[in-house]
Design a protein around this motif. Structure first.
Motif, PDB file in Angstrom:
ATOM      1  N   TYR A 141       3.798  10.144  -9.793  1.00  0.00           N
ATOM      2  CA  TYR A 141       5.257  10.243  -9.925  1.00  0.00           C
ATOM      3  C   TYR A 141       5.772   9.527 -11.161  1.00  0.00           C
ATOM      4  O   TYR A 141       6.975   9.461 -11.385  1.00  0.00           O
ATOM      5  CB  TYR A 141       5.925   9.635  -8.685  1.00  0.00           C
ATOM      6  N   PHE A 142       4.875   8.978 -11.952  1.00  0.00           N
ATOM      7  CA  PHE A 142       5.263   8.146 -13.090  1.00  0.00           C
ATOM      8  C   PHE A 142       6.133   8.886 -14.091  1.00  0.00           C
ATOM      9  O   PHE A 142       7.148   8.364 -14.544  1.00  0.00           O
ATOM     10  CB  PHE A 142       4.009   7.613 -13.788  1.00  0.00           C
ATOM     11  N   LYS A 143       5.759  10.118 -14.447  1.00  0.00           N
ATOM     12  CA  LYS A 143       6.451  10.812 -15.529  1.00  0.00           C
ATOM     13  C   LYS A 143       7.772  11.448 -15.100  1.00  0.00           C
ATOM     14  O   LYS A 143       8.782  11.292 -15.775  1.00  0.00           O
ATOM     15  CB  LYS A 143       5.528  11.871 -16.119  1.00  0.00           C
ATOM     16  N   TRP A 144       7.771  12.155 -13.968  1.00  0.00           N
ATOM     17  CA  TRP A 144       8.976  12.893 -13.588  1.00  0.00           C
ATOM     18  C   TRP A 144       9.694  12.307 -12.379  1.00  0.00           C
ATOM     19  O   TRP A 144      10.734  12.789 -11.993  1.00  0.00           O
ATOM     20  CB  TRP A 144       8.629  14.354 -13.304  1.00  0.00           C
TER      21      TRP A 144
ATOM     22  N   ALA B 100      -2.725   3.750  -6.798  1.00  0.00           N
ATOM     23  CA  ALA B 100      -2.190   4.109  -8.111  1.00  0.00           C
ATOM     24  C   ALA B 100      -0.668   4.093  -8.135  1.00  0.00           C
ATOM     25  O   ALA B 100      -0.067   3.705  -9.140  1.00  0.00           O
ATOM     26  CB  ALA B 100      -2.705   5.492  -8.526  1.00  0.00           C
ATOM     27  N   CYS B 101      -0.031   4.496  -7.053  1.00  0.00           N
ATOM     28  CA  CYS B 101       1.435   4.503  -7.015  1.00  0.00           C
ATOM     29  C   CYS B 101       2.000   3.093  -7.033  1.00  0.00           C
ATOM     30  O   CYS B 101       3.038   2.838  -7.638  1.00  0.00           O
ATOM     31  CB  CYS B 101       1.918   5.230  -5.767  1.00  0.00           C
ATOM     32  N   THR B 102       1.323   2.192  -6.369  1.00  0.00           N
ATOM     33  CA  THR B 102       1.786   0.809  -6.329  1.00  0.00           C
ATOM     34  C   THR B 102       1.525   0.099  -7.644  1.00  0.00           C
ATOM     35  O   THR B 102       2.352  -0.667  -8.123  1.00  0.00           O
ATOM     36  CB  THR B 102       1.077   0.047  -5.192  1.00  0.00           C
TER      37      THR B 102
ATOM     38  N   ALA C 241       0.843  -1.193   0.000  1.00  0.00           N
ATOM     39  CA  ALA C 241       0.000   0.000   0.000  1.00  0.00           C
ATOM     40  C   ALA C 241       0.876   1.239   0.000  1.00  0.00           C
ATOM     41  O   ALA C 241       1.408   1.629   1.030  1.00  0.00           O
ATOM     42  CB  ALA C 241      -0.918  -0.006   1.219  1.00  0.00           C
ATOM     43  N   GLY C 242       1.051   1.853  -1.164  1.00  0.00           N
ATOM     44  CA  GLY C 242       1.809   3.094  -1.242  1.00  0.00           C
ATOM     45  C   GLY C 242       2.887   3.078  -2.304  1.00  0.00           C
ATOM     46  O   GLY C 242       3.054   2.116  -3.047  1.00  0.00           O
ATOM     47  N   THR C 243       3.627   4.172  -2.339  1.00  0.00           N
ATOM     48  CA  THR C 243       4.661   4.383  -3.344  1.00  0.00           C
ATOM     49  C   THR C 243       5.873   3.501  -3.070  1.00  0.00           C
ATOM     50  O   THR C 243       6.442   3.540  -1.985  1.00  0.00           O
ATOM     51  CB  THR C 243       5.106   5.860  -3.331  1.00  0.00           C
ATOM     52  N   VAL C 244       6.253   2.717  -4.051  1.00  0.00           N
ATOM     53  CA  VAL C 244       7.440   1.868  -3.929  1.00  0.00           C
ATOM     54  C   VAL C 244       8.587   2.573  -4.642  1.00  0.00           C
ATOM     55  O   VAL C 244       8.554   2.765  -5.849  1.00  0.00           O
ATOM     56  CB  VAL C 244       7.205   0.470  -4.547  1.00  0.00           C
TER      57      VAL C 244
ATOM     58  N   LYS D 255       7.884   1.865 -11.424  1.00  0.00           N
ATOM     59  CA  LYS D 255       6.688   2.042 -12.259  1.00  0.00           C
ATOM     60  C   LYS D 255       5.731   0.862 -12.127  1.00  0.00           C
ATOM     61  O   LYS D 255       5.290   0.286 -13.103  1.00  0.00           O
ATOM     62  CB  LYS D 255       7.084   2.228 -13.727  1.00  0.00           C
ATOM     63  N   GLY D 256       5.460   0.459 -10.931  1.00  0.00           N
ATOM     64  CA  GLY D 256       4.566  -0.662 -10.662  1.00  0.00           C
ATOM     65  C   GLY D 256       5.274  -1.721  -9.849  1.00  0.00           C
ATOM     66  O   GLY D 256       6.386  -2.135 -10.193  1.00  0.00           O
ATOM     67  N   VAL D 257       4.647  -2.167  -8.772  1.00  0.00           N
ATOM     68  CA  VAL D 257       5.279  -3.144  -7.900  1.00  0.00           C
ATOM     69  C   VAL D 257       5.371  -4.513  -8.574  1.00  0.00           C
ATOM     70  O   VAL D 257       6.142  -5.362  -8.140  1.00  0.00           O
ATOM     71  CB  VAL D 257       4.540  -3.217  -6.543  1.00  0.00           C
ATOM     72  N   ASP D 258       4.644  -4.710  -9.675  1.00  0.00           N
ATOM     73  CA  ASP D 258       4.737  -5.985 -10.386  1.00  0.00           C
ATOM     74  C   ASP D 258       6.091  -6.174 -11.058  1.00  0.00           C
ATOM     75  O   ASP D 258       6.404  -7.274 -11.515  1.00  0.00           O
ATOM     76  CB  ASP D 258       3.599  -6.149 -11.390  1.00  0.00           C
TER      77      ASP D 258
END
Length: 193
Positions: A121-124, A113-115, A84-87, A130-133
């Motif tokens: 934060y995807f672009k800059w 969405a971040c996970t 849960a959250g930005t990785v 870009k995805g925990v997968d």
């Protein structure tokens, strides 16, 4: 007729036995029922989505009624990782290490969405995965910024559907139910894996 590995039982007989208090099932169904109703999630929140994850475990949404309320503080006792959250790249190796310390079978829910894909934060953001997968295999994606607790409950129910469909006999293909937008899985629509 109910068929289970060479055992045939008439549906009417099953209903009649149920009226008398006799429960008839297969070992596989009993095993999967026990596993799906005793999920132990890893207490692992990285950013703002962790607040929603905590709200899911609180009294209003009550994750414990699904058998998944006992958040574990160690990966050796957990079988469900809710990321849960930005990785970030710095945290990715720790996420992978925790995943590898979990016993099999293990499941992962990507929450937020971040996970799922990097979020805003995807672009800059040079520091965000870009995805925990890309780090661990994900079973269920829960989108949103942040996703509501109901969405996480839906993700837990999809994990339970996956566990319920697993086979313990060798050579039998696992058949996964296809979830519908209404929140239940149709028995007639099945996908072989």
């Amino acid at each position: 007729m109910l068929k289970a590995e060479g055992f045939w039982m008439d549906e009417q007989l099953k209903i009649e036995l149920g009226k008398q208090g006799i429960f008839a099932t297969t070992l596989q169904d009993l095993y999967n029922w026990g596993r799906k109703n005793s999920l132990w999630p890893l207490n692992f929140g990285l950013a703002c989505c962790a607040i929603e994850m905590m709200a899911t475990g609180a009294s209003r949404f009550d994750l414990d009624r699904f058998g998944a309320g006992a958040f574990r503080a160690t990966p050796r006792q957990a079988d469900l990782m809710i990321v849960a959250g930005t990785v970030t790249y710095k945290m990715a190796s720790r996420v992978r290490r925790l995943y590898e310390q979990m016993p099999d079978p293990k499941y992962v829910i990507a929450m937020g969405a971040c996970t799922v894909g990097g979020g805003p934060y995807f672009k800059w953001g040079y520091h965000v995965v870009k995805g925990v997968d890309l780090v661990v295999p994900v079973d269920v994606y829960v989108p949103g910024c942040p996703p509501r607790p109901e969405a996480l409950l839906e993700g837990v129910m999809r994990i339970q559907d996956k566990i319920k469909a697993q086979r313990i006999t060798k050579g039998t293909p696992t058949v996964l139910p296809v979830p519908h937008h209404s929140g239940y899985a149709a028995v007639s629509d099945l996908v072989e894996v």
